[in-house]
Scaffold this motif. Structure first.
Motif, PDB file in Angstrom:
ATOM      1  N   ALA A  83       0.826  -1.200   0.000  1.00 17.50           N
ATOM      2  CA  ALA A  83       0.000   0.000   0.000  1.00 17.50           C
ATOM      3  C   ALA A  83       0.867   1.259   0.000  1.00 17.50           C
ATOM      4  O   ALA A  83       0.573   2.231  -0.714  1.00 17.50           O
ATOM      5  CB  ALA A  83      -0.921  -0.005   1.220  1.00 17.50           C
ATOM      6  N   GLY A  84       1.937   1.233   0.791  1.00 20.88           N
ATOM      7  CA  GLY A  84       2.838   2.388   0.816  1.00 20.88           C
ATOM      8  C   GLY A  84       3.514   2.618  -0.518  1.00 20.88           C
ATOM      9  O   GLY A  84       3.630   3.762  -0.990  1.00 20.88           O
ATOM     10  N   PHE A  85       3.951   1.543  -1.159  1.00 20.49           N
ATOM     11  CA  PHE A  85       4.602   1.673  -2.472  1.00 20.49           C
ATOM     12  C   PHE A  85       3.630   2.246  -3.502  1.00 20.49           C
ATOM     13  O   PHE A  85       4.010   3.062  -4.345  1.00 20.49           O
ATOM     14  CB  PHE A  85       5.099   0.311  -2.949  1.00 20.49           C
ATOM     15  CG  PHE A  85       6.220  -0.267  -2.126  1.00 20.49           C
ATOM     16  CD1 PHE A  85       6.980   0.530  -1.282  1.00 20.49           C
ATOM     17  CD2 PHE A  85       6.510  -1.632  -2.170  1.00 20.49           C
ATOM     18  CE1 PHE A  85       8.005  -0.007  -0.519  1.00 20.49           C
ATOM     19  CE2 PHE A  85       7.533  -2.166  -1.412  1.00 20.49           C
ATOM     20  CZ  PHE A  85       8.279  -1.357  -0.586  1.00 20.49           C
ATOM     21  N   ARG A  86       2.377   1.813  -3.449  1.00 19.13           N
ATOM     22  CA  ARG A  86       1.403   2.256  -4.446  1.00 19.13           C
ATOM     23  C   ARG A  86       1.068   3.743  -4.293  1.00 19.13           C
ATOM     24  O   ARG A  86       0.658   4.393  -5.247  1.00 19.13           O
ATOM     25  CB  ARG A  86       0.128   1.417  -4.343  1.00 19.13           C
ATOM     26  CG  ARG A  86       0.291   0.000  -4.865  1.00 19.13           C
ATOM     27  CD  ARG A  86       0.538   0.016  -6.376  1.00 19.13           C
ATOM     28  NE  ARG A  86       0.812  -1.333  -6.892  1.00 19.13           N
ATOM     29  CZ  ARG A  86       2.009  -1.762  -7.209  1.00 19.13           C
ATOM     30  NH1 ARG A  86       3.059  -0.973  -7.049  1.00 19.13           N
ATOM     31  NH2 ARG A  86       2.188  -2.981  -7.690  1.00 19.13           N
ATOM     32  N   HIS A  87       1.216   4.278  -3.090  1.00 19.90           N
ATOM     33  CA  HIS A  87       0.918   5.687  -2.863  1.00 19.90           C
ATOM     34  C   HIS A  87       2.171   6.565  -2.836  1.00 19.90           C
ATOM     35  O   HIS A  87       2.058   7.784  -2.710  1.00 19.90           O
ATOM     36  CB  HIS A  87       0.156   5.856  -1.547  1.00 19.90           C
ATOM     37  CG  HIS A  87      -1.258   5.349  -1.593  1.00 19.90           C
ATOM     38  ND1 HIS A  87      -1.576   4.009  -1.441  1.00 19.90           N
ATOM     39  CD2 HIS A  87      -2.434   5.992  -1.790  1.00 19.90           C
ATOM     40  CE1 HIS A  87      -2.889   3.860  -1.530  1.00 19.90           C
ATOM     41  NE2 HIS A  87      -3.428   5.037  -1.745  1.00 19.90           N
ATOM     42  N   ALA A  88       3.338   5.957  -2.953  1.00 19.51           N
ATOM     43  CA  ALA A  88       4.587   6.727  -2.926  1.00 19.51           C
ATOM     44  C   ALA A  88       4.749   7.547  -4.198  1.00 19.51           C
ATOM     45  O   ALA A  88       4.437   7.081  -5.291  1.00 19.51           O
ATOM     46  CB  ALA A  88       5.774   5.782  -2.746  1.00 19.51           C
ATOM     47  N   ARG A  89       5.249   8.767  -4.071  1.00 16.98           N
ATOM     48  CA  ARG A  89       5.465   9.641  -5.219  1.00 16.98           C
ATOM     49  C   ARG A  89       6.937   9.896  -5.487  1.00 16.98           C
ATOM     50  O   ARG A  89       7.286  10.491  -6.509  1.00 16.98           O
ATOM     51  CB  ARG A  89       4.757  10.979  -5.005  1.00 16.98           C
ATOM     52  CG  ARG A  89       3.239  10.851  -4.859  1.00 16.98           C
ATOM     53  CD  ARG A  89       2.594  12.222  -4.775  1.00 16.98           C
ATOM     54  NE  ARG A  89       3.110  12.966  -3.634  1.00 16.98           N
ATOM     55  CZ  ARG A  89       3.463  14.251  -3.670  1.00 16.98           C
ATOM     56  NH1 ARG A  89       3.390  14.927  -4.798  1.00 16.98           N
ATOM     57  NH2 ARG A  89       3.902  14.846  -2.584  1.00 16.98           N
ATOM     58  N   GLY A  90       7.808   9.474  -4.597  1.00 14.73           N
ATOM     59  CA  GLY A  90       9.225   9.773  -4.735  1.00 14.73           C
ATOM     60  C   GLY A  90       9.912   8.951  -5.816  1.00 14.73           C
ATOM     61  O   GLY A  90       9.485   7.842  -6.138  1.00 14.73           O
ATOM     62  N   ARG A  91      10.981   9.496  -6.364  1.00 12.71           N
ATOM     63  CA  ARG A  91      11.789   8.764  -7.340  1.00 12.71           C
ATOM     64  C   ARG A  91      12.538   7.630  -6.668  1.00 12.71           C
ATOM     65  O   ARG A  91      12.858   6.620  -7.293  1.00 12.71           O
ATOM     66  CB  ARG A  91      12.776   9.725  -8.003  1.00 12.71           C
ATOM     67  CG  ARG A  91      13.597   9.102  -9.130  1.00 12.71           C
ATOM     68  CD  ARG A  91      14.535  10.127  -9.737  1.00 12.71           C
ATOM     69  NE  ARG A  91      15.531  10.575  -8.775  1.00 12.71           N
ATOM     70  CZ  ARG A  91      16.691   9.985  -8.578  1.00 12.71           C
ATOM     71  NH1 ARG A  91      17.008   8.891  -9.257  1.00 12.71           N
ATOM     72  NH2 ARG A  91      17.545  10.448  -7.693  1.00 12.71           N
ATOM     73  N   ILE A  92      12.823   7.785  -5.378  1.00  8.48           N
ATOM     74  CA  ILE A  92      13.482   6.761  -4.568  1.00  8.48           C
ATOM     75  C   ILE A  92      12.538   6.396  -3.434  1.00  8.48           C
ATOM     76  O   ILE A  92      11.973   7.275  -2.775  1.00  8.48           O
ATOM     77  CB  ILE A  92      14.828   7.269  -4.016  1.00  8.48           C
ATOM     78  CG1 ILE A  92      15.811   7.528  -5.161  1.00  8.48           C
ATOM     79  CG2 ILE A  92      15.408   6.285  -3.011  1.00  8.48           C
ATOM     80  CD1 ILE A  92      17.087   8.218  -4.717  1.00  8.48           C
ATOM     81  N   VAL A  93      12.360   5.089  -3.207  1.00  3.85           N
ATOM     82  CA  VAL A  93      11.475   4.610  -2.150  1.00  3.85           C
ATOM     83  C   VAL A  93      12.305   3.827  -1.139  1.00  3.85           C
ATOM     84  O   VAL A  93      13.055   2.920  -1.506  1.00  3.85           O
ATOM     85  CB  VAL A  93      10.355   3.720  -2.713  1.00  3.85           C
ATOM     86  CG1 VAL A  93       9.437   3.239  -1.591  1.00  3.85           C
ATOM     87  CG2 VAL A  93       9.551   4.482  -3.764  1.00  3.85           C
TER      88      VAL A  93
END
Length: 343
Positions: A83-93
C-alpha cells in the motif's frame, strides 16, 4: 496548487508500535533534512489497537509531508508495504520498520549508493541486536537457503531497510511474505542489486511480531518465487522435465527388476515393482500438470495483456502498446525511454 513531487518516499508499516513511532518520525526528519529534492513519509497503520493511530494522526496534522494510510484490520507487513509503495510519489522509495530498530541515519548512505548506478540497495544488519537462537540463527539459515534457491546472494533478506528506484517497484505485486524478495524480482528483471551494512538497534518498546515459526513460510515463498521465475512462461518444460526424470527412474528400476529375475532372485520381494509403478504414475501426472499449467500461463499473460519481458530503454523507436504505461506517461514498463541524444 499541486504539491512538488518529492525525491524520496520513506514507507513505514506500523502495527502496535505506540512507544516508537513518534521518535522514528522525528529521526527520519532529521536524517532527510540535509538531502536535496524534498521528501515524504508514509506510515501504514496495519490495524493497530494500542493507540498508534492517534499518534499518527497527530504527526500528520503537524506536518503535511507525513502521510498516513490506515487499514481496516491487520493484513500483514507485505500488504502494508504494498500500500505504501502504491501511494509513494518519490523517485526513490525507502521502506523501514516502525519499531525503532532500523536507524534512519542510514538512509542518506543507502541513497548515495543508489546514485552510484544501482537500482536496489539492501540493508545488512551485520551486528543484529536480536535473540541469538530464536532470531539470528534461523535468519542466517534462511538467508543462505534463499540465496541458494534464487541465485541472488544477499546476507539479510529480512532487513526491511532498503532503497529502491521507483521503476523497480512499478511491476511488483506482493503477496504472502514476498516483500523480502523484491531484490530478487528486481535482479531477475535486470536491475543492479547490492547491499550495505546498516546499524541495527535493540528493541526498547513493544514486542517483536516475528518468530522462528515464520521461517518455513518464508522458505516456501522462496520456492514459489523460484517457480514463478523459472517456469511461469514455460510450465510444461518445468513439470515435463520432472516427469522425464521420474520415467527414467521407473525404467532403471524396471531394468534392475528384470536383471534380478534372470539372476534367480524373486524381485517381488523387493520394492522395485512398487517403485516402477509409482514413478510411472508420477511421470504421467507431471506431464498432465504441465499441460494444465501451460494453459493457465497463457490465460495469465494474454488475459492481462502482460509481457514476459521488461524494457530498460530504447533509441529512435516509436513505442508500441507494451511500452506505454497505463497513465500515458514516459515510462516503459517502469523504465525510461530516451531519444538518440539521451534526453
Amino acid at each position: 496548487m499541486p504539491s512538488i513531487q518529492p525525491e524520496i518516499t520513506v514507507v513505514i508499516p506500523v502495527f502496535n508500535e505506540v512507544g516508537a513511532i513518534q521518535a522514528v518520525c522525528y529521526e527520519i526528519k532529521a536524517a532527510l533534512g540535509p538531502l536535496e529534492g524534498g521528501w515524504e513519509m508514509i506510515f501504514v497503520d496495519d490495524g493497530s489497537s494500542d493507540g498508534s493511530s492517534d499518534i499518527l494522526d497527530a504527526l500528520a496534522a503537524e506536518d503535511p509531508a507525513v502521510k498516513v494510510i490506515r487499514f481496516r484490520r491487520n493484513f500483514g507487513q507485505t500488504a502494508a508495504l504494498m500500500a505504501g509503495f502504491r501511494h509513494a510519489r518519490g523517485r526513490i522509495v525507502v521502506p523501514m520498520d516502525g519499531d525503532g530498530q532500523n536507524d534512519p541515519a542510514d538512509i542518506p548512505g543507502l541513497v548515495a549508493i543508489l546514485e552510484d548506478g544501482y537500482d536496489v540497495v539492501s540493508g545488512w544488519r551485520r551486528n543484529r541486536k536480536d535473540k541469538f537462537l530464536m532470531r539470528r540463527v534461523p535468519s542466517v539459515l534462511a538467508n543462505r537457503m534463499i540465496s541458494w534457491i534464487t541465485g541472488v546472494r544477499l546476507n539479510d533478506y529480512g532487513c526491511t531497510l532498503k532503497a529502491y528506484r521507483r521503476d523497480v517497484l512499478d511491476r511488483v505485486n506482493l503477496y504472502g511474505e514476498m516483500h523480502r524478495f523484491i531484490p530478487v524480482h528486481a535482479y531477475w528483471n535486470g536491475a543492479r542489486v547490492t547491499e550495505c551494512t546498516v546499524n541495527h538497534r535493540p528493541r526498547t518498546t513493544g514486542d517483536s511480531k516475528y518468530g522462528i515459526g515464520r521461517v518455513p513460510r518464508v522458505l516456501l515463498d522462496a520456492i514459489l518465487l523460484y517457480f514463478l521465475n523459472r517456469a511461469l512462461d514455460r510450465p510444461l518444460q518445468f513439470f515435463g522435465r520432472l516427469g522425464i526424470y521420474a520415467l527414467l527412474l521407473a525404467f532403471l528400476a524396471g531394468i534392475w527388476a528384470i536383471a534380478l529375475k534372470f539372476g534367480g532372485t524373486n524381485f517381488n520381494a523387493t520394492p522395485l515393482p512398487l517403485l516402477v509403478t509409482m514413478m510411472t504414475v508420477l511421470a504421467v501426472l507431471c506431464v498432465l500438470l504441465g499441460l494444465l499449467a501451460e494453459l493457465m500461463s497463457r490465460v495469465y499473460f494474454e488475459g492481462q495483456g502482460r509481457t514476459v519481458y521488461t524494457i530498460r530503454d530504447t533509441r529512435n523507436l516509436v513505442r508500441s502498446n507494451d511500452c506505454v504505461p497505463p497513465d500515458g506517461g514516459t515510462e516503459s514498463d517502469g523504465l525510461r525511454t530516451r531519444n538518440a541524444e539521451g534526453r
